[in-house]
Design an enzyme around this catalytic site. Structure first.
Site, PDB file in Angstrom:
ATOM      1  CG  HIS A 156      68.167  26.452   6.330  1.00 49.43           C
ATOM      2  ND1 HIS A 156      68.874  26.328   5.154  1.00 49.43           N
ATOM      3  CD2 HIS A 156      68.685  25.512   7.174  1.00 49.43           C
ATOM      4  CE1 HIS A 156      69.758  25.359   5.268  1.00 49.43           C
ATOM      5  NE2 HIS A 156      69.666  24.846   6.488  1.00 49.43           N
ATOM      6  CG  ASP A 368      61.892  33.637   2.095  1.00 49.81           C
ATOM      7  OD1 ASP A 368      62.199  32.725   2.884  1.00 49.81           O
ATOM      8  OD2 ASP A 368      61.340  33.440   1.005  1.00 49.81           O
TER       9      ASP A 368
END
Length: 483
Positions: A156, A368
């Site tokens: 993730h 991110d």
């Protein structure tokens, strides 16, 4: 039909009839309900003594299997190697990496122990889907225990470039462990390229891109596949949450507090990877360079606490409190506070309503994996009067949300200019950008992410040990021969 076994560090709390914690929890839980299966992971409990025991709870066709951790295991596996070593390294902050050999040993030990707890619960035809950086050695431990099931892994967070990953002393052991999975999923193509680059240039392996979009990999005596699977949200569900909360208490309070001023909205966990200090300084630069913004714009930063027992997170909280106080001291007036910095958690429905009430979504992480806040901000907008998303190029979401104003979070002046552009953008342009991004979000929602990964994983059959038709160039680069 095969059962689906989800393995994650924490098992998300799910309450039927109530909004789930996030899109990932919703997507995964939906898949479990459709196929039947189990969600296995840490309960969140930290035990000081005794032998942790698995707790099984049945919710319809889904079994929740959770287990506590002993304090030493939590300190080494979670606080230590996962979050003091892997998290900063994978977010390109090698300067913050703290490595302790005993923590790595604890990380491997806990992965092995967790795998051993799961083995008695497995059936021969189960499909196992492991999530995130806490559990990189999990498939390796299952294989050592004799498990032959199909096992997939989804990361993730970003996968770092080779030269950054090399800062983690056991980098080779980590990548070798990843090669025990049948299928690896990354958020973006750049993350996949970074992994393949390591395989070829650091592990002397080979890669070949396939017509179906997957990449075949041969390394460490293993054959596996990898692909990019950008995670999404349910945009129409977020839109309904936002619309339902338009007249709620939170939005009323915000509007009453700001007296009709424009709102720049940010929501992030309190984390050094989110670029929060740079974001505050860019807002300050906006006030410096665009005097019309003074007393006409307020910046609302919601930053819920996270990992409060780690020094790096305590430091970022102190820095943000200092920056917001300094900036407010410079510009505040009796009836206007430029920055509203809120250090607490809000329900997802409340956040969606606040997104809808704001004029600019300000999402500028230094790095991110995806950033679902960016996608939820767009989803929450009023189609007839949408806000503008200002988005870091280093968020995975920037690969898809091209209707955002894309910025470099290290360029303080550039971010300030983007904020000014967003605040002044005419309605027709805002509507066009919103339509473009909503089309993308609907096309690649969280169900599409989940179903693509599960389709590819369930099609993995008897591919281990199959020789790949690879050749090495004179420079040691791998070339796949398709056909």
């Amino acid at each position: 039909m095969s059962r689906l076994i989800i393995v994650s560090n924490r098992v998300a709390p799910i309450s039927e009839g109530l909004p789930a914690a996030g899109g990932l929890a919703v997507g995964v839980y939906d898949a479990l309900k459709e196929t039947g299966g189990m969600w296995f992971g840490w309960s969140g409990d930290i035990l000081t003594s005794g032998q942790p025991q698995i707790k099984l709870e049945e919710h319809g066709p889904v079994t929740f299997a959770t287990i506590g951790l002993l304090r030493r295991d939590y300190d080494q596996y979670y606080r230590g190697f996962s979050n003091a070593t892997l998290w900063p390294a994978f977010h390109y902050r090698a300067d913050l990496v703290q490595y302790d050999r005993h923590d790595f040993e604890g990380y491997c030990r806990v992965n092995t122990w967790l795998a051993q707890q799961l083995v008695p619960l497995l059936r021969d035809d189960d499909v196992i889907w492991v999530h995130d950086y806490h559990l990189i050695p999990f498939a390796q431990a299952l294989r050592a225990a004799g498990v032959k099931n199909r096992i997939g892994f989804f990361l993730h967070i970003p996968f770092p470039a080779s030269q950054v990953l090399l800062a983690v002393p056991p980098h080779r052991e980590l990548v070798q462990a990843l090669c025990s999975f049948d299928l690896l999923g990354f958020q973006t193509k750049p993350d996949l390229r970074a992994f393949c680059d390591y395989i070829v240039n650091e592990a002397s392996g080979a890669v070949a891109h396939q017509p179906d979009g997957l990449t075949r990999i041969e390394a460490f005596g293993q054959t596996l596949f990898a692909g990019d699977y950008p995670i999404g949200v349910y945009p129409d569900e977020v839109a309904e949450l936002a619309k339902a909360g338009e007249r709620g208490k939170a939005v009323r309070t915000l509007k009453e507090t700001l007296h009709g001023r424009k709102v720049i909205m940010s929501v992030d966990r309190l984390d050094y990877s989110k670029g929060l200090v740079e974001r505050f300084r860019a807002f300050e630069r906006l006030l410096d360079h665009h005097s019309t913004a003074r007393n006409n714009v307020s910046f609302v930063q919601i930053a819920p606490p996270t990992r409060a027992d780690l020094h790096a997170y305590q430091d970022i909280r102190l820095r943000l409190e200092s920056e917001s106080g300094r900036i407010n001291g410079r510009f505040a007036e009796l009836d206007w506070t430029p920055i509203l910095y809120i250090h607490r958690q809000y329900e997802r429905a409340v956040l969606a309503a606040l997104f809808r009430a704001s004029h600019v979504g300000y999402v500028t992480p230094l790095r991110d994996g995806m950033n679902l806040v960016a996608k939820e901000y767009v989803s929450a907008q009023d189609p007839e009067n949408p806000g503008v998303l200002v988005l870091s190029r280093f968020a995975g979401a920037a690969q898809e949300l091209t209707g955002a104003l894309i910025v470099n979070p290290l360029d303080i002046d550039g971010m300030a200019d983007a904020l000014a552009t967003a605040l002044a953008m005419p309605l027709a342009e805002r509507e066009a950008r919103y339509r473009d991004m909503m089309g993308q979000l609907r096309e690649n929602n969280v169900s599409v992410w989940r179903d693509r990964f599960m389709r590819d994983l369930t099609q993995m059959v008897a591919r281990r040990g199959v020789a790949l038709p690879f050749a090495k160039t004179a420079h040691g680069e791998a070339q796949g021969q398709q056909g």
